[in-house]
Motif scaffolding. Sequence first.
Motif, PDB file in Angstrom:
ATOM      1  N   ASN A   1      15.018  71.593 -15.754  1.00 32.64           N
ATOM      2  CA  ASN A   1      14.242  73.039 -15.904  1.00 32.64           C
ATOM      3  C   ASN A   1      13.475  73.336 -14.358  1.00 32.64           C
ATOM      4  O   ASN A   1      13.102  74.468 -14.185  1.00 32.64           O
ATOM      5  N   ASN A   2      12.943  72.223 -13.859  1.00 31.44           N
ATOM      6  CA  ASN A   2      12.184  72.245 -12.864  1.00 31.44           C
ATOM      7  C   ASN A   2      13.106  72.823 -11.511  1.00 31.44           C
ATOM      8  O   ASN A   2      14.137  72.413 -11.645  1.00 31.44           O
ATOM      9  N   THR A   3      12.689  73.474 -10.719  1.00 35.88           N
ATOM     10  CA  THR A   3      13.309  74.022  -9.597  1.00 35.88           C
ATOM     11  C   THR A   3      13.240  73.435  -8.047  1.00 35.88           C
ATOM     12  O   THR A   3      12.000  73.142  -8.002  1.00 35.88           O
ATOM     13  N   LEU A   4      14.015  73.692  -7.159  1.00 33.77           N
ATOM     14  CA  LEU A   4      13.864  73.245  -5.812  1.00 33.77           C
ATOM     15  C   LEU A   4      14.292  74.496  -4.961  1.00 33.77           C
ATOM     16  O   LEU A   4      15.332  75.439  -5.610  1.00 33.77           O
ATOM     17  N   GLY A   5      13.892  74.434  -4.028  1.00 36.52           N
ATOM     18  CA  GLY A   5      14.400  75.552  -2.942  1.00 36.52           C
ATOM     19  C   GLY A   5      16.011  75.204  -2.691  1.00 36.52           C
ATOM     20  O   GLY A   5      16.503  74.091  -2.495  1.00 36.52           O
ATOM     21  N   VAL A   6      16.887  76.209  -2.489  1.00 32.75           N
ATOM     22  CA  VAL A   6      18.357  75.969  -2.296  1.00 32.75           C
ATOM     23  C   VAL A   6      18.532  75.024  -1.063  1.00 32.75           C
ATOM     24  O   VAL A   6      19.515  74.123  -1.175  1.00 32.75           O
ATOM     25  N   PHE A   7      17.765  75.132  -0.186  1.00 32.42           N
ATOM     26  CA  PHE A   7      18.109  74.276   0.896  1.00 32.42           C
ATOM     27  C   PHE A   7      17.260  72.909   0.860  1.00 32.42           C
ATOM     28  O   PHE A   7      17.480  72.049   1.890  1.00 32.42           O
ATOM     29  N   ALA A   8      16.570  72.641  -0.282  1.00 34.64           N
ATOM     30  CA  ALA A   8      16.185  71.215  -0.517  1.00 34.64           C
ATOM     31  C   ALA A   8      16.882  70.658  -1.572  1.00 34.64           C
ATOM     32  O   ALA A   8      16.592  69.661  -2.179  1.00 34.64           O
ATOM     33  N   SER A   9      18.202  71.197  -1.759  1.00 35.19           N
ATOM     34  CA  SER A   9      19.060  70.614  -2.843  1.00 35.19           C
ATOM     35  C   SER A   9      20.363  70.648  -2.231  1.00 35.19           C
ATOM     36  O   SER A   9      20.774  71.208  -1.399  1.00 35.19           O
ATOM     37  N   ARG A  10      21.359  70.157  -3.177  1.00 29.72           N
ATOM     38  CA  ARG A  10      22.726  70.020  -3.075  1.00 29.72           C
ATOM     39  C   ARG A  10      23.276  71.023  -3.816  1.00 29.72           C
ATOM     40  O   ARG A  10      24.591  70.702  -4.168  1.00 29.72           O
ATOM     41  N   SER A  11      22.708  71.959  -4.546  1.00 31.72           N
ATOM     42  CA  SER A  11      23.363  72.926  -5.358  1.00 31.72           C
ATOM     43  C   SER A  11      24.681  73.415  -5.061  1.00 31.72           C
ATOM     44  O   SER A  11      24.971  73.869  -3.700  1.00 31.72           O
ATOM     45  N   THR A  12      25.589  73.881  -5.900  1.00 29.96           N
ATOM     46  CA  THR A  12      26.740  74.507  -5.477  1.00 29.96           C
ATOM     47  C   THR A  12      26.657  76.074  -5.355  1.00 29.96           C
ATOM     48  O   THR A  12      27.355  76.570  -4.709  1.00 29.96           O
ATOM     49  N   HIS A  13      25.350  76.470  -5.742  1.00 31.57           N
ATOM     50  CA  HIS A  13      25.470  77.978  -5.695  1.00 31.57           C
ATOM     51  C   HIS A  13      24.517  78.307  -4.187  1.00 31.57           C
ATOM     52  O   HIS A  13      23.263  78.339  -4.215  1.00 31.57           O
ATOM     53  N   ARG A  14      25.267  78.521  -3.124  1.00 26.17           N
ATOM     54  CA  ARG A  14      24.551  78.583  -1.712  1.00 26.17           C
ATOM     55  C   ARG A  14      24.999  79.630  -1.125  1.00 26.17           C
ATOM     56  O   ARG A  14      26.037  80.278  -1.411  1.00 26.17           O
ATOM     57  N   PRO A  15      24.258  80.095  -0.040  1.00 24.53           N
ATOM     58  CA  PRO A  15      24.683  81.185   0.591  1.00 24.53           C
ATOM     59  C   PRO A  15      25.784  81.464   1.075  1.00 24.53           C
ATOM     60  O   PRO A  15      26.645  82.395   0.924  1.00 24.53           O
ATOM     61  N   ASN A  16      26.492  80.364   1.786  1.00 25.35           N
ATOM     62  CA  ASN A  16      27.813  80.444   2.046  1.00 25.35           C
ATOM     63  C   ASN A  16      28.959  79.273   1.282  1.00 25.35           C
ATOM     64  O   ASN A  16      29.756  79.288   1.826  1.00 25.35           O
ATOM     65  N   GLY A  17      28.392  78.929   0.356  1.00 23.81           N
ATOM     66  CA  GLY A  17      29.369  78.153  -0.561  1.00 23.81           C
ATOM     67  C   GLY A  17      30.076  77.030   0.079  1.00 23.81           C
ATOM     68  O   GLY A  17      30.952  76.408  -0.410  1.00 23.81           O
ATOM     69  N   ILE A  18      29.236  76.438   0.950  1.00 22.38           N
ATOM     70  CA  ILE A  18      29.889  75.241   1.949  1.00 22.38           C
ATOM     71  C   ILE A  18      29.214  73.875   1.383  1.00 22.38           C
ATOM     72  O   ILE A  18      28.023  73.778   1.094  1.00 22.38           O
ATOM     73  N   GLY A  19      30.100  72.911   1.088  1.00 23.49           N
ATOM     74  CA  GLY A  19      29.594  71.339   0.591  1.00 23.49           C
ATOM     75  C   GLY A  19      30.124  70.372   1.682  1.00 23.49           C
ATOM     76  O   GLY A  19      31.050  70.732   2.338  1.00 23.49           O
ATOM     77  N   MET A  20      29.734  69.375   1.474  1.00 22.41           N
ATOM     78  CA  MET A  20      30.153  68.203   2.362  1.00 22.41           C
ATOM     79  C   MET A  20      29.968  66.852   1.441  1.00 22.41           C
ATOM     80  O   MET A  20      29.449  66.848   0.588  1.00 22.41           O
ATOM     81  N   SER A  21      31.251  66.067   1.957  1.00 25.56           N
ATOM     82  CA  SER A  21      31.161  64.739   1.100  1.00 25.56           C
ATOM     83  C   SER A  21      31.660  63.615   2.355  1.00 25.56           C
ATOM     84  O   SER A  21      32.793  64.032   2.996  1.00 25.56           O
ATOM     85  N   VAL A  22      30.958  62.554   2.236  1.00 26.02           N
ATOM     86  CA  VAL A  22      31.427  61.526   2.921  1.00 26.02           C
ATOM     87  C   VAL A  22      32.490  60.481   2.046  1.00 26.02           C
ATOM     88  O   VAL A  22      32.100  60.260   0.780  1.00 26.02           O
ATOM     89  N   VAL A  23      33.579  60.253   2.285  1.00 24.98           N
ATOM     90  CA  VAL A  23      34.659  59.528   1.522  1.00 24.98           C
ATOM     91  C   VAL A  23      35.077  58.471   2.572  1.00 24.98           C
ATOM     92  O   VAL A  23      35.044  58.339   3.883  1.00 24.98           O
ATOM     93  N   LYS A  24      35.897  57.534   1.735  1.00 30.48           N
ATOM     94  CA  LYS A  24      36.517  56.461   2.514  1.00 30.48           C
ATOM     95  C   LYS A  24      37.960  56.742   2.762  1.00 30.48           C
ATOM     96  O   LYS A  24      38.537  57.502   2.132  1.00 30.48           O
ATOM     97  N   ASN A  25      38.122  56.441   4.250  1.00 25.13           N
ATOM     98  CA  ASN A  25      39.342  56.864   4.573  1.00 25.13           C
ATOM     99  C   ASN A  25      40.597  55.744   4.289  1.00 25.13           C
ATOM    100  O   ASN A  25      40.375  54.715   4.727  1.00 25.13           O
ATOM    101  N   GLU A  26      41.510  56.232   3.484  1.00 24.48           N
ATOM    102  CA  GLU A  26      42.619  55.228   2.906  1.00 24.48           C
ATOM    103  C   GLU A  26      44.034  55.229   3.783  1.00 24.48           C
ATOM    104  O   GLU A  26      44.732  54.647   3.345  1.00 24.48           O
TER     105      GLU A  26
END
Length: 241
Positions: free
Chosen positions: A84-109
């Motif tokens: 229920n509490n909110t944060l600014g979109v740029f202080a979060s990793r919300s999926t609802h972003r101005p450009n809809g871009i995400g990032m994830s670090v993954v293990k290279n197999e």
Amino acid sequence: MTKLTFDITPIAIIDTPFQQKFTIPRQPNLANAPGIVKFTPEFADPRCLKGIETFSHLWLLFIFHETLSRGWKAAVKAPRLGGNNTLGVFASRSTHRPNGIGMSVVKNEGVKDVDGQKVLLVSGVDLLNGTPIVDIKPYLPYADALDNATDPLERYASIPNREVTFSEQAASYLQSAHNRYPQLQQLIQDILRQDPRPAYKHKLNDDPKTYHAALYDLDVSWRVIDGRIHVSKIAPADSTR
């Protein structure tokens, strides 16, 4: 300021076990979930991957393709703050972003040949099956891992670590599916121990609701009983619940 727009072309699509947003780990590497990065014809040139095997981890930049149509908000609800509490979109990793871009670090197999094409195998993914990948970059420990970094949300709600148990039916199904999905039991445990329910429900150690996790082509039914996550049934996704 002059308004600029840019076109972004996906370079690949990633196959993952996750068929729905619910139960996807909140961040990468919280579960050892596998992923297969399949390149589009334009970017399937093997030269694009030269040297990639020398890096242990990679950044995947991707598009939140299933939420783009919903637009974005300046303030978003923060699940770790109870929903229920909110944060600014740029202080979060919300999926609802101005450009809809995400990032994830993954293990290279590693890179593998499949049907005459190079694919990139990764693990620790937190991406929906079919997510468009727009870029891949090497993870550089000296630049990307900062010892003095802080996460204030950890003070509010640490990620749960519940015990996961399996019914006789679920355990039997895991055995029968072992050849197809050898890591399925560990994947289910990794995902469910984090308690995917909304944060406001984490205080409920007995929850009468039956939840479902869609993994691969399977439906995993589970409940919270006496503080534990209990997997009651595993069945093909198209079967009657």
